[in-house]
Write a protein that holds these residues in place. Structure first.
Motif, PDB file in Angstrom:
ATOM      1  N   ASN A  30      -0.468  -2.252   3.327  1.00 33.37           N
ATOM      2  CA  ASN A  30       0.269  -3.032   2.610  1.00 33.37           C
ATOM      3  C   ASN A  30       0.421  -4.432   3.257  1.00 33.37           C
ATOM      4  N   ASN A  48       3.679 -11.800   0.392  1.00 35.74           N
ATOM      5  CA  ASN A  48       2.540 -11.401  -0.226  1.00 35.74           C
ATOM      6  C   ASN A  48       3.057 -10.344  -1.372  1.00 35.74           C
ATOM      7  N   ASP A  49       2.111  -9.756  -2.066  1.00 36.92           N
ATOM      8  CA  ASP A  49       2.300  -8.792  -3.036  1.00 36.92           C
ATOM      9  C   ASP A  49       1.060  -7.731  -3.248  1.00 36.92           C
ATOM     10  N   ARG A  50       0.399  -7.496  -2.211  1.00 32.27           N
ATOM     11  CA  ARG A  50      -0.948  -6.823  -2.304  1.00 32.27           C
ATOM     12  C   ARG A  50      -1.113  -5.800  -1.409  1.00 32.27           C
ATOM     13  N   LYS A 105      -2.076  -4.963  -6.717  1.00 26.93           N
ATOM     14  CA  LYS A 105      -1.052  -5.732  -6.965  1.00 26.93           C
ATOM     15  C   LYS A 105       0.168  -5.120  -7.319  1.00 26.93           C
ATOM     16  N   GLY A 115       4.776  -5.291  -6.270  1.00 20.15           N
ATOM     17  CA  GLY A 115       5.831  -6.363  -6.456  1.00 20.15           C
ATOM     18  C   GLY A 115       5.874  -7.229  -4.988  1.00 20.15           C
ATOM     19  N   ILE A 116       6.726  -8.103  -4.928  1.00 13.23           N
ATOM     20  CA  ILE A 116       6.889  -8.907  -3.872  1.00 13.23           C
ATOM     21  C   ILE A 116       7.212  -8.340  -2.463  1.00 13.23           C
ATOM     22  N   GLN A 117       6.264  -8.380  -1.500  1.00 17.51           N
ATOM     23  CA  GLN A 117       6.642  -7.867   0.008  1.00 17.51           C
ATOM     24  C   GLN A 117       6.782  -6.417   0.019  1.00 17.51           C
ATOM     25  N   THR A 140       9.118  -2.266  -2.315  1.00 16.97           N
ATOM     26  CA  THR A 140       9.251  -3.725  -2.040  1.00 16.97           C
ATOM     27  C   THR A 140      10.359  -4.129  -1.879  1.00 16.97           C
ATOM     28  N   TYR A 196       7.647 -17.805  -1.730  1.00 16.37           N
ATOM     29  CA  TYR A 196       7.093 -17.009  -2.550  1.00 16.37           C
ATOM     30  C   TYR A 196       7.552 -16.416  -3.794  1.00 16.37           C
TER      31      TYR A 196
END
Length: 359
Positions: free
Chosen positions: A185, A190-192, A208, A210-212, A228, A237
């Motif tokens: 993660n 980032n969100d990946r 992809k 959610g955020i973080q 996340t 971000y």
């Protein structure tokens, strides 16, 4: 919670050298000065982060059968300090690997004597270590787009996996493996979730979310669970409501998404020994079966108006251990609960206990 605090400190001080001082100090023989049974059985290591830039990270060891704890075991066994920010620990073939983030080092220790048998250096900011074989492991990093490939036999960095993340979002964290693929993660801005082919040591896909995404596990049905934190107000971000995701490791498709409320801060996703029950922190401690389609109504362990900071589950009996950082200044406390949520024990460890490793 720890990652917001870490990000604030690191953003303000990036590039500064750690004020870490290693020692020397007196050494103890744990087989002589202590009950020799203190390091036998299914014990628990606790990595205590300490305070950023203070060089006061430490390692503790708890014996669940005797309810005894030994603190500062690395310093006492080796006569040198552990370093600055103890991030994580993993055991492989009787050797414990302690990842010390801001000191840029991983120490290898004998898990019976706590003696250091080697170390790997040269990292930017190591986070987690994942073994692929006897002579190959991955080490993720913060503030560096490269994942390190290391040889645990020679204690050397042998190569890098380039993630090609843009400046400011360089972060890889926890790792799980499905077949020849390792998933990691990307937390910072980032969100990946990246997918790495371990044969060629390259990123071959990404998922992809959610955020973080802050932590990640692989359950008994080969489903990846990640939570996340949604970022924070004013983040470059962006910010959104946090979520818990369930992803099929084979198809790499999101199968479930549980959405939290504004103001929630979920973290520390963990599994029990059979990997069929999920636990995580969101102020309270929450528990749900991996087959659940609905979020639980009541928490497993109620929030105690303090700082639940770390979490682990005994893989043998499903007892739950919660790290309470209190105020990040005084020694933290570990709370031990039965599989039914009854408090069984509590004991003091080092400053800011954050991660666990079962022996």
């Amino acid at each position: 919670m720890k990652k917001i605090i870490l990000a604030i400190f690191l953003t303000a001080t990036i590039g500064l050298p750690s004020c870490m001082k290693y020692g020397p100090g007196d050494m103890e023989d744990f087989y002589v000065s202590l009950d020799p049974e203190v390091v036998t059985g299914k014990g628990l290591f606790i990595t205590n982060e300490g305070n950023f830039m203070y060089g006061n990270a430490s390692l503790s060891y708890y014996d669940p059968e005797r309810k005894t704890v030994q603190n500062e075991i690395f310093y006492r066994a080796n006569g040198i300090k552990l370093g600055d920010v103890a991030q994580s620990m993993v055991i492989h073939n009787g050797i414990g690997w302690v990842v010390v983030n801001n000191s840029g080092v991983i120490f290898a220790i004998d898990i019976n004597t706590f003696k250091m048998i080697g170390k790997i250096t040269g990292f930017t900011s190591p986070r987690y270590m994942h073994f692929l074989s006897e002579d190959k492991a991955y080490v993720t990093q913060l503030w560096d787009e490269r994942i390190c490939v290391v040889n645990p036999q020679t204690f050397e960095i042998t190569g890098y996996i380039h993630t090609e993340m843009v400046a400011g979002s360089e972060s890889t964290e926890q790792m799980v493996q499905y077949g020849k693929y390792v998933f990691t993660n990307c937390w910072s801005y980032n969100d990946r979730i990246l997918v790495i082919d371990t044969v060629i040591d390259e990123v071959v896909d990404e998922i992809k979310v959610g955020i973080q995404p802050t932590s990640m596990v692989l359950d008994c049905n080969n489903k990846i669970w990640t939570v996340t934190d949604g970022g924070y107000s004013g983040s470059p971000y962006g910010e959104e409501v946090p979520s818990l995701y369930c992803i099929d490791a084979e198809t790499r498709k999101i199968e479930k998404q549980f959405t939290f409320k504004n103001g929630d801060f979920p973290s520390e996703v963990e599994l029990n020994g059979t990997r069929d029950t999920l636990y995580f922190i969101n102020y309270d401690i929450w528990r749900l079966p991996v087959t659940a389609d609905r979020f639980p109504v009541r928490p497993f362990i109620k929030y105690k108006e303090t700082m639940f900071y770390g979490l682990t589950v005994n893989p043998v009996n499903s007892e739950v251990y919660v790290a309470d950082a209190i105020d990040y200044v005084q020694p933290g406390v570990i709370l031990r609960y039965s599989a039914e949520g009854e408090l069984l024990d509590e004991f003091k460890v080092g400053i800011t206990p954050g991660a666990f490793c079962w022996r």
